[in-house]
Structures are given as structure tokens and as C-alpha cells.
Design an enzyme around this catalytic site. Structure first.
Site, mmCIF file in Angstrom:
data_model
loop_
_atom_site.group_PDB
_atom_site.id
_atom_site.type_symbol
_atom_site.label_atom_id
_atom_site.label_comp_id
_atom_site.label_asym_id
_atom_site.label_seq_id
_atom_site.Cartn_x
_atom_site.Cartn_y
_atom_site.Cartn_z
ATOM 1 N N GLY A 46 -1.261 -11.067 5.929
ATOM 2 C CA GLY A 46 -0.110 -11.556 6.691
ATOM 3 C C GLY A 46 0.180 -10.712 7.912
ATOM 4 O O GLY A 46 1.157 -10.972 8.627
ATOM 5 N N GLU A 50 6.510 -10.474 3.036
ATOM 6 C CA GLU A 50 5.673 -11.372 2.222
ATOM 7 C C GLU A 50 5.555 -10.910 0.782
ATOM 8 O O GLU A 50 5.361 -11.708 -0.111
ATOM 9 C CB GLU A 50 4.309 -11.583 2.861
ATOM 10 C CG GLU A 50 3.511 -10.329 3.021
ATOM 11 C CD GLU A 50 2.152 -10.585 3.641
ATOM 12 O OE1 GLU A 50 1.949 -11.622 4.269
ATOM 13 O OE2 GLU A 50 1.303 -9.715 3.471
ATOM 14 N N GLY A 91 0.819 -1.208 0.000
ATOM 15 C CA GLY A 91 0.000 0.000 0.000
ATOM 16 C C GLY A 91 0.850 1.253 0.000
ATOM 17 O O GLY A 91 2.087 1.193 0.034
ATOM 18 N N ASN A 92 0.157 2.390 -0.049
ATOM 19 C CA ASN A 92 0.847 3.677 -0.215
ATOM 20 C C ASN A 92 1.752 4.022 0.956
ATOM 21 O O ASN A 92 2.861 4.517 0.776
ATOM 22 C CB ASN A 92 -0.192 4.793 -0.367
ATOM 23 C CG ASN A 92 -0.971 4.625 -1.661
ATOM 24 O OD1 ASN A 92 -0.419 4.173 -2.658
ATOM 25 N ND2 ASN A 92 -2.242 4.972 -1.637
ATOM 26 N N ILE A 93 1.261 3.771 2.172
ATOM 27 C CA ILE A 93 2.068 4.162 3.347
ATOM 28 C C ILE A 93 3.328 3.313 3.398
ATOM 29 O O ILE A 93 4.439 3.823 3.553
ATOM 30 C CB ILE A 93 1.239 4.017 4.647
ATOM 31 C CG1 ILE A 93 0.086 5.035 4.623
ATOM 32 C CG2 ILE A 93 2.109 4.218 5.879
ATOM 33 C CD1 ILE A 93 -0.900 4.891 5.766
HETATM 34 O O1 0RQ Z 1 -10.597 4.645 1.774
HETATM 35 O O2 0RQ Z 1 -9.575 5.098 -0.402
HETATM 36 O O3 0RQ Z 1 -12.062 5.338 -0.041
HETATM 37 O O4 0RQ Z 1 -10.454 6.958 1.021
HETATM 38 O O5 0RQ Z 1 -9.786 2.850 4.101
HETATM 39 O O6 0RQ Z 1 -7.018 3.338 3.673
HETATM 40 O O7 0RQ Z 1 -5.229 4.861 4.459
HETATM 41 O O8 0RQ Z 1 -5.487 4.390 1.957
HETATM 42 O O9 0RQ Z 1 -4.580 2.674 3.588
HETATM 43 O O10 0RQ Z 1 -4.630 1.374 1.376
HETATM 44 O O11 0RQ Z 1 -2.885 0.995 3.196
HETATM 45 O O12 0RQ Z 1 -5.248 0.259 3.498
HETATM 46 C C1 0RQ Z 1 -5.750 -1.538 6.697
HETATM 47 C C2 0RQ Z 1 -7.127 -1.617 4.630
HETATM 48 C C3 0RQ Z 1 -5.263 0.064 4.878
HETATM 49 C C4 0RQ Z 1 -4.709 -2.368 4.529
HETATM 50 C C5 0RQ Z 1 -5.725 -1.369 5.199
HETATM 51 C C6 0RQ Z 1 -10.363 4.055 4.586
HETATM 52 C C7 0RQ Z 1 -9.561 5.136 3.896
HETATM 53 C C8 0RQ Z 1 -9.391 4.535 2.508
HETATM 54 C C9 0RQ Z 1 -7.762 2.597 2.779
HETATM 55 P P1 0RQ Z 1 -10.671 5.581 0.486
HETATM 56 P P2 0RQ Z 1 -5.561 3.905 3.374
HETATM 57 P P3 0RQ Z 1 -4.271 1.330 2.806
HETATM 58 C C10 0RQ Z 1 0.648 -7.354 4.085
HETATM 59 C C11 0RQ Z 1 -0.065 -6.899 5.240
HETATM 60 C C12 0RQ Z 1 -4.658 -5.769 6.284
HETATM 61 C C13 0RQ Z 1 -3.746 -6.735 5.584
HETATM 62 C C14 0RQ Z 1 -2.302 -6.447 5.856
HETATM 63 C C15 0RQ Z 1 -5.045 -3.804 4.839
HETATM 64 C C16 0RQ Z 1 -9.231 3.049 2.806
HETATM 65 O O13 0RQ Z 1 -3.419 -2.077 4.973
HETATM 66 O O14 0RQ Z 1 -5.870 -4.405 4.172
HETATM 67 O O15 0RQ Z 1 -1.932 -5.721 6.756
HETATM 68 N N1 0RQ Z 1 -4.413 -4.396 5.887
HETATM 69 N N2 0RQ Z 1 -1.471 -7.063 5.091
HETATM 70 O O16 0RQ Z 1 -10.258 6.373 3.888
HETATM 71 C C17 0RQ Z 1 -13.351 3.713 7.806
HETATM 72 C C18 0RQ Z 1 -11.556 3.815 9.304
HETATM 73 C C19 0RQ Z 1 -10.680 3.951 8.175
HETATM 74 C C20 0RQ Z 1 -11.244 3.938 6.909
HETATM 75 C C21 0RQ Z 1 -9.072 4.133 6.727
HETATM 76 N N3 0RQ Z 1 -11.091 3.803 10.562
HETATM 77 N N4 0RQ Z 1 -12.870 3.703 9.067
HETATM 78 N N5 0RQ Z 1 -12.579 3.824 6.709
HETATM 79 N N6 0RQ Z 1 -10.216 4.067 6.041
HETATM 80 N N7 0RQ Z 1 -9.329 4.075 8.052
HETATM 81 C C22 0RQ Z 1 -0.100 -7.478 2.752
HETATM 82 C C23 0RQ Z 1 -0.818 -8.802 2.532
HETATM 83 O O17 0RQ Z 1 -1.212 -9.428 3.431
HETATM 84 C C24 0RQ Z 1 -1.009 -9.243 1.138
#
Ligand code: 0RQ
Length: 492
Positions: free
Chosen positions: A380, A286, A262-264
Site C-alpha cells: 500500500g 491499512e 515492520g519494526n521501524i
Molecule cells: O534484511 O533482515 O536479512 O537483515 O532488507 O529491512 O530494515 O528490517 O526493514 O522489515 O521494514 O522492510 C522496504 C522491505 C523494509 C518493507 C521493506 C534488507 C535488510 C533486511 C528488511 P535482513 P528492514 P523492514 C504497508 C506498507 C513495501 C511495502 C510497504 C516493505 C531487510 O517495508 O516491504 O511499504 N515495503 N507497505 O538488511 C539490500 C538494501 C537494503 C536491504 C534493507 N538497500 N539492499 N538489502 N535491506 N535495505 C504494509 C503493506 O502494504 C501490507
């Protein structure tokens, strides 16, 4: 025995698949996943549905597959059950409408669960390969995932032979699988690049029922790590890691890093690469993502263990064109090894993952918005967070232009407990939770990580909520979420 397999079109191969079959796809993210069969399975579903015949598969994958593949399958109502991870809008919608049953699993556990028979038989494995031989040797492509287990366990195998990949991609693969208890041995990896297996998977050749030729790229997602909030979080991560080095808690030669996608995460990797004070380091992760490939070339990253090359088309070509260089620096492993708790703990991995929501005591929600709607899945993140030397969670302090605080009194869903989450970092700052009692943790998180819009609310909550070891007012613990659901904003 020499075999010559039927060379079929994707549509012909899809006809081998029957209603209610458990189908298992190769790959990890879009990398290494089948490219032609998902659309062909979707077409078959539409045709059969038009003739009023039932046709839905149960689908197992490594992690996500391409958005296009998951969405084609969900739009065609071709899937009844899906595990262990997805990241496609259409699939997500059907899951949240209750039309597709989804099982959210730790990615390291999926292969062993299939080996133990927890999900029943695998009827068909659909596996992208870069090469195969008549005696049943299969060389995989840019993502390994669970393919070795699918190949061993499936009753039938369809191979997508993708000529887009360099045959040399197989040099990156290290295929080994832990046995099943009570005969399971230690996994002998003591450094990120250690190799313990083979470049290929051996299958019983008679199980291969079709070979489909393709020439298609992985089509991964494009990242935008340039957002200011990503950059600020990345700066805070670098600051924290440098402080840890200065305190002697991270050794001078550094420790292997895991980085989510992801972006961060991409911005964090780029910042680590730019920092002159961070020494060259290894990754035990991973996915090998975009910025990491570049840092291998600059020498900032010494080597990477991962399950997939989740990179742009251009970067994948660059890796293929310079294989002499990259083959010494990249190992692609089955995900039960890339995400293996034993190795993560042994190597002392520093885990960097992004969450959706945290509470003031340090629990983390990676998966469910407002406790109800699935985003992607735990992926993961749990494999790494629970077992890491240092588990760091990152997130912007607010989402949806401030209508949501990502830090709340109590998480609406918990994927990672306070016992595993060691550090939380937002663009506001760093909350180092190690050694702190719950109330100290809450004050640190609110002061350092919460957005100013929500700081007073959370301090007031903490100070007025009745308490024992933790303070909680069960009558208003979800007030922010209730406001969000009722008014569209947590502040009401
Ligand atoms: O929505 O794009 O519509 O604005 O969630 O959030 O900040 O762009 O972050 O793309 O990195 O995703 C946890 C989902 C974060 C991801 C998660 C909304 C926010 C945005 C996405 P918009 P960001 P990211 C290795 C590790 C689990 C799997 C993992 C994930 C959208 O990192 O799937 O860690 N993690 N794998 O606006 C409602 C909140 C919110 C919210 C953010 N509290 N409530 N909406 N958003 N916070 C990879 C693998 O395992 C393959």
C-alpha cells in the site's frame, strides 16, 4: 431459499479446486486469511504431482498471507501466478528464480482491476468468515482485504468458518464498494471513523460449495522494534512532526496517520504515543498493528480505520474481550477503501513508510534489491505516498553492517518518484525535500541522511558528475551496486 452447505474437511474442499483455477483468498496480512485450505491445496498439489498430473493455481490475495501459508504453497509448487503482495522467504525465492510469475500491484487497485475484468474470472474464493447465514450473509473476521469483491465475482465460494474469532469482530467491519465507471460516486468518508456500509457481505447462497470449520489464530509475525536504529529513526520522525506543528503546517488537532508494517513503523508508533507534545490523533491506515492497539487504550490514538487487525494473538484476544471499547474506535474496511486515493487526499493523511533504497534526488525503491530481486512488493506504500498530505520515507542509512548504503546515486528500481517523496528520515537525520531543486535535494539528503561511511563518496559523485538540471555520470551511476555484486560490499 434455505441452504445447507456441505461441511467438508479442508482436504475434501481442496478437491473442488482444479488445475489452473484462479483462486482468491480473503484477508489482509495473516489477519483474516484462510488457515486450513492453503496447506490442503499444497497437499493436493503434491499428491497430483506424484501421479504426474499437473496442478497449480493462480493466487490472488489482499496483501501478504501468513508466511507458513505462502511457503507451504510454494514448496509444493502449487502456484504458477501470484498477485498482489507477498512476504514469505520461500515464495520470494521461487519468484526470484522465475518459477512463479508475480504481479506487483498497488493494493487499492486490485479489487477494481478484478471488477474491470483485467485478470479474467475468479474460479474459487476461499474466504475466512466468523459467521454466515443460510440466506448468504457472510461476516468476515480480523482482515477484510478484497474479500467483498472476491465473494461477488467468484464462480464458487469455499468458506472457512473460523470459530477462533469472536462473533463480535463483525462489528468492526464497514463493507462498502465503489461502483465501476462511468457510474462511480464519491466515497463519502470525511473523518477516519465514518461508516458508509454494512457489517456483512451478501452473496448468492448457491455459490457457496463448501464450509470448512476451523479454530485457528492468525499467527502474525513477531516484531522487534527495540533495535537502537529503529528508536533513533522514531525519534527523528517525532522531532520532524513537532517542528511541522510549530510551523503551523500540521494543525493543532493533528492529521490522520498511515503507518506501514515492520519494526521501524512499530517503533515510530510507540514513540509518537510516548511524546507528550503530540496530541491525540486518528489513523487512516491499512493495518492496525501491535503498538496501535495499546495506544487506543491509552487514549493517544482516538480511532483507527484499517483493513486488518495485524496484531499478536494476545492483543487480538484483548480486543475481542473489550469489544464495547474497541468497536467505537476501530473500523475495518475493504482495501480499496482503506487505501483509497480520494480519501487519503481529502483527509490529509501523513504517510509513514519504509523503503529499501533511495537516491540522492529522492526517488525510492521499496521492492527490488540491487534492481533485480523482489523483496515483498509495493503493497500500500504507493497508494499512500502519492496522495498523502506529507509523504515520509524512513530507512536505516546502511544495511548488512555497512556493506550497503541505502542511499545511492540512482535507485536500482523506482517505486516512488521524486515527485511524491517529500521527506526522507534515517537514523542520521531528516531531509525535508519540499521546494528544493534536484541539486539542493541531493546535498540535503547526503548531509542529513547518508551514513558517514558513504558521505564523501556521494558528495564526490554529485560534484564530479556532469550535469544539467540533475548531475549524473552514466558510466558510474551504479558503481556502488556493481561493487556490491562483485565484492559483497558497496565500498568494494
Ligand atoms: O534484511 O533482515 O536479512 O537483515 O532488507 O529491512 O530494515 O528490517 O526493514 O522489515 O521494514 O522492510 C522496504 C522491505 C523494509 C518493507 C521493506 C534488507 C535488510 C533486511 C528488511 P535482513 P528492514 P523492514 C504497508 C506498507 C513495501 C511495502 C510497504 C516493505 C531487510 O517495508 O516491504 O511499504 N515495503 N507497505 O538488511 C539490500 C538494501 C537494503 C536491504 C534493507 N538497500 N539492499 N538489502 N535491506 N535495505 C504494509 C503493506 O502494504 C501490507
Amino acid at each position: 431459499m434455505k441452504q445447507s452447505w456441505p461441511r467438508l474437511s479442508a482436504d475434501e474442499a481442496a478437491e473442488i479446486i482444479q488445475h489452473d483455477d484462479m483462486v482468491a483468498f480473503s484477508g489482509f496480512t495473516a489477519a483474516g486469511s484462510p488457515k486450513a485450505l492453503p496447506a490442503a491445496i499444497a497437499r493436493r498439489a503434491r499428491e497430483l504431482h506424484q501421479m504426474q498430473q499437473p496442478f497449480q493455481i493462480r493466487l490472488l490475495t489482499g496483501a501478504s498471507i501468513s508466511t507458513a501459508a505462502d511457503d507451504a504453497l510454494s514448496e509444493a509448487d502449487a502456484v504458477s501466478w501470484r498477485a498482489p503482495y507477498q512476504s514469505a522467504a520461500g515464495m520470494r525465492q521461487k519468484i526470484n528464480q522465475g518459477q512463479i510469475k508475480f504481479v506487483d500491484l498497488h493494493l487499492s487497485e486490485v479489487a477494481q482491476m478484478v471488477n474491470y475484468g483485467f485478470f479474467g474470472d475468479i474460479d474459487i474464493a476461499v474466504i475466512e468468515a466468523s459467521a454466515l447465514t443460510s440466506d448468504g450473509k457472510i461476516w468476515l473476521s480480523s482482515g477484510i482485504g478484497n474479500a467483498p469483491t472476491w465473494l461477488r465475482k467468484a464462480k464458487k465460494i469455499i468458506i472457512e468458518l473460523n470459530h477462533y474469532h469472536s462473533p463480535r469482530v463483525a462489528e468492526l467491519a464497514d463493507i462498502a464498494t465503489p461502483g465501476a465507471p462511468p457510474y462511480r460516486h464519491s466515497v463519502a468518508i470525511f473523518s477516519a471513523l465514518d461508516r458508509i456500509g454494512l457489517h456483512y457481505v451478501q452473496v448468492e447462497p448457491q455459490k457457496i460449495v463448501a464450509v470448512v470449520d476451523t479454530e485457528l489464530p492468525d499467527a502474525g509475525n513477531v516484531l522487534d522494534g527495540a533495535k537502537p536504529v529503529c528508536q533513533q529513526i522514531a525519534d527523528n520522525v517525532v522531532t520532524f512532526l513537532l517542528q511541522e506543528m510549530a510551523q503551523g503546517r500540521i494543525p493543532r488537532e493533528f492529521l490522520p496517520l498511515q503507518s506501514g508494517v515492520g519494526n521501524i513503523n512499530n517503533a515510530v508508533m510507540a514513540r509518537l504515543g510516548e511524546s507528550p507534545d503530540i496530541p491525540a490523533f486518528m489513523m487512516y491506515s491499512e493495518v492496525l498493528q501491535e503498538s496501535v492497539a495499546h495506544l487506543l487504550e491509552t487514549g493517544k490514538i482516538l480511532g483507527v480505520s484499517a483493513s486488518s487487525l495485524t496484531v499478536s494473538d494476545k492483543t487480538l484476544r484483548n480486543i475481542y474481550d473489550n469489544m464495547d471499547f474497541f468497536a467505537e474506535r476501530i473500523v475495518l474496511r475493504p482495501q480499496e477503501i482503506s487505501n483509497n486515493p480520494e480519501i487519503i487526499r481529502r483527509l490529509g493523511v501523513i504517510a509513514l513508510n519504509v523503503g529499501l533504497e533511495f537516491d540522492i534526488y529522492g526517488h525510492a525503491n521499496s521492492t527490488h534489491v540491487a534492481g533485480a530481486n523482489l523483496m515483498n512488493g509495493i503493497g500500500g506504500s504507493g497508494d499512500f505516498e502519492r496522495n498523502a498530505y506529507l509523504s515520509i520515507f524512513m530507512a536505516p542509512s546502511i544495511a548488512k553492517e555497512g556493506k550497503i548504503s541505502t542511499i545511492v546515486p540512482m535507485c536500482s528500481h523506482v517505486d516512488h518518484s521524486e515527485h511524491s517523496v517529500k521527506v526522507i528520515i534515517t537514523e542520521q537525520g531528516i531531509a525535508d525535500l519540499r521546494g528544493l531543486s534536484p541539486i539542493e535535494r541531493a546535498r540535503t539528503i547526503i548531509d542529513n541522511c547518508v551514513h558517514p561511511l558513504y558521505r564523501d563518496y556521494l558528495h564526490r559523485y554529485l560534484e564530479t558528475a556532469p550535469g544539467g538540471h540533475l548531475h549524473h555520470d552514466l558510466s558510474r551511476v551504479f558503481e556502488l551496486h556493481t561493487n556490491l555484486l562483485n565484492t559483497g560490499s558497496m565500498l568494494g
